[in-house]
Design an enzyme around this catalytic site. Structure first.
Site, PDB file in Angstrom:
ATOM      1  N   GLU A 155     -24.577 -19.982 -31.971  1.00 27.53           N
ATOM      2  CA  GLU A 155     -25.470 -18.821 -32.469  1.00 27.53           C
ATOM      3  C   GLU A 155     -24.641 -17.544 -32.836  1.00 27.53           C
ATOM      4  O   GLU A 155     -24.781 -16.966 -33.677  1.00 27.53           O
ATOM      5  CB  GLU A 155     -26.449 -18.554 -31.518  1.00 27.53           C
ATOM      6  CG  GLU A 155     -27.739 -19.474 -31.251  1.00 27.53           C
ATOM      7  CD  GLU A 155     -28.365 -19.717 -32.743  1.00 27.53           C
ATOM      8  OE1 GLU A 155     -28.413 -18.739 -33.551  1.00 27.53           O
ATOM      9  OE2 GLU A 155     -29.030 -20.680 -32.939  1.00 27.53           O
ATOM     10  N   TYR A 163     -32.520 -11.399 -31.152  1.00 28.30           N
ATOM     11  CA  TYR A 163     -32.480 -12.854 -31.981  1.00 28.30           C
ATOM     12  C   TYR A 163     -31.908 -14.035 -31.113  1.00 28.30           C
ATOM     13  O   TYR A 163     -32.296 -14.954 -30.925  1.00 28.30           O
ATOM     14  CB  TYR A 163     -31.654 -12.863 -33.210  1.00 28.30           C
ATOM     15  CG  TYR A 163     -31.279 -14.031 -33.734  1.00 28.30           C
ATOM     16  CD1 TYR A 163     -32.382 -14.503 -34.471  1.00 28.30           C
ATOM     17  CD2 TYR A 163     -29.997 -14.414 -33.413  1.00 28.30           C
ATOM     18  CE1 TYR A 163     -31.916 -15.986 -34.780  1.00 28.30           C
ATOM     19  CE2 TYR A 163     -29.703 -15.813 -34.063  1.00 28.30           C
ATOM     20  CZ  TYR A 163     -30.787 -16.699 -34.670  1.00 28.30           C
ATOM     21  OH  TYR A 163     -30.418 -17.918 -35.138  1.00 28.30           O
ATOM     22  N   ASP A 170     -35.000 -13.002 -37.909  1.00 28.48           N
ATOM     23  CA  ASP A 170     -33.817 -12.682 -38.524  1.00 28.48           C
ATOM     24  C   ASP A 170     -34.007 -12.432 -39.868  1.00 28.48           C
ATOM     25  O   ASP A 170     -34.941 -12.268 -40.487  1.00 28.48           O
ATOM     26  CB  ASP A 170     -32.739 -13.915 -38.230  1.00 28.48           C
ATOM     27  CG  ASP A 170     -33.119 -15.132 -38.894  1.00 28.48           C
ATOM     28  OD1 ASP A 170     -34.275 -15.157 -39.530  1.00 28.48           O
ATOM     29  OD2 ASP A 170     -32.202 -15.848 -39.025  1.00 28.48           O
TER      30      ASP A 170
END
Length: 304
Positions: free
Chosen positions: A47, A132, A150
């Site tokens: 991520e 996020y 996002d």
DNA sequence: TTCCCGCAGT
DNA sequence: ACTGCGGGAA
């Protein structure tokens, strides 16, 4: 007042919308390696790398990173300079993210005895983990996240359901759309939709978008997307110079100012506009950021 | 030029 | 709320 923002944007038959997307995703999707694991460490690495770097470039970096630091304990024990050096070697952008990832690993080991927080609130405590990323890791490692929001998700919701370009509206709608208890598949699916069907230039029919029958943009032909703030020119920017400093120090271990300067700017002149004074300021900021150590006029990547 | 699975510091 | 943060690829 009790009416939730975004609520009125969704179609009546939300379960049908949910089923359509999940089935579309499960039938066929890009097979990134981090979609094969539920290890929160491996997920977090993917991520953080993905936040501003194209996924196809992340794959090799992710595999190399996990080969070098296979567990969160390995990363926590690593030298900061090695992690930052890895980042620049793999052109992963923002070196601060390497620092955040390193720091987050240390938090897990030192503050949580190696046990990962299993919910978004706990994950948010980790350095570099915002809304996020907290929801992404909670979803993909523990199937325990809220809806991720996002730029992909915003674009999809904006086009499909005319959700206004407003963060709280996006968050509200995204959450109401997500099937309860299925954050892992759902968040993968909705971002996949934004990635392959509903990009800046949409490919509704080519990607067989499962939402065509409900999609406002597909009906109207107006595929306007929310404005994404544009960045200032990179060439010649301070960010570029910072990146060069990191890259040069990664190659040379340590350098005095006047050795470093010419390798950062060809027009470096010790007494000129871009001279020692300028370079010292740049290095001072990098030092404050924990990326570089400047002692007695000699610069190195930060050790600790 | 623009895009790319945001976040921290202030 | 605003600003700074990298760099490859389309």
């Amino acid at each position: 007042m009790s009416e939730q923002a975004g609520d009125d944007h969704l179609p009546n038959d939300v379960p049908a919308v949910q089923t359509a997307l999940v089935e579309w995703y499960e039938a066929d999707h890009r097979d990134y390696p981090w979609r094969q694991t539920d290890d929160p460490y491996e997920i977090l690495v993917s991520e953080v790398m993905s936040q501003q770097t194209q996924l196809d470039r992340v794959v090799a970096a992710w595999e190399d990173f996990l080969e070098q630091w296979p567990t969160v304990a390995d990363l926590a024990a690593a030298d900061r300079g090695d992690v930052v050096g890895f980042w620049t070697d793999h052109s992963l952008g923002y070196n601060n993210r390497a620092k955040y990832l390193h720091e987050a690993a240390r938090q897990v080991v030192e503050d949580h005895d190696g046990q990962w927080p299993r919910d978004p609130d706990g994950l948010s405590e980790l350095m570099g983990v915002g809304p996020y990323t907290a929801n992404a890791v909670a979803s993909f490692a523990f199937n325990n996240g809220n809806a991720v929001v996002d730029t992909n998700v915003k674009r999809v919701l904006y086009r499909a359901f005319d959700v206004p370009d407003d963060d709280s509206a996006f968050e509200e709608t995204a959450q109401r759309l997500m099937p309860e208890g299925r954050s892992e598949v759902w968040n993968n699916a909705i971002m996949e939709l934004g990635g392959v069907a509903c990009e800046k230039t949409p490919d509704c029919d080519g990607a067989q978008c499962p939402w065509r029958e409900w999609c406002s943009a597909y009906q109207s032909g107006d595929f306007t997307a929310p404005d994404v703030p544009t960045q200032p020119t990179f060439e010649g920017s301070r960010r570029q110079m910072r990146g060069r400093v990191i890259s040069v120090l990664n190659e040379y271990d340590e350098l005095a100012l006047d050795e470093l300067g010419p390798r950062v700017r060809v027009d470096y002149a010790p007494e000129g506009e871009y001279g020692r004074e300028w370079l010292r300021g740049l290095l001072s900021d990098l030092d404050d950021d924990g990326l570089v150590t400047l002692t007695d006029g000699v610069a190195t990547l930060s050790r600790t």
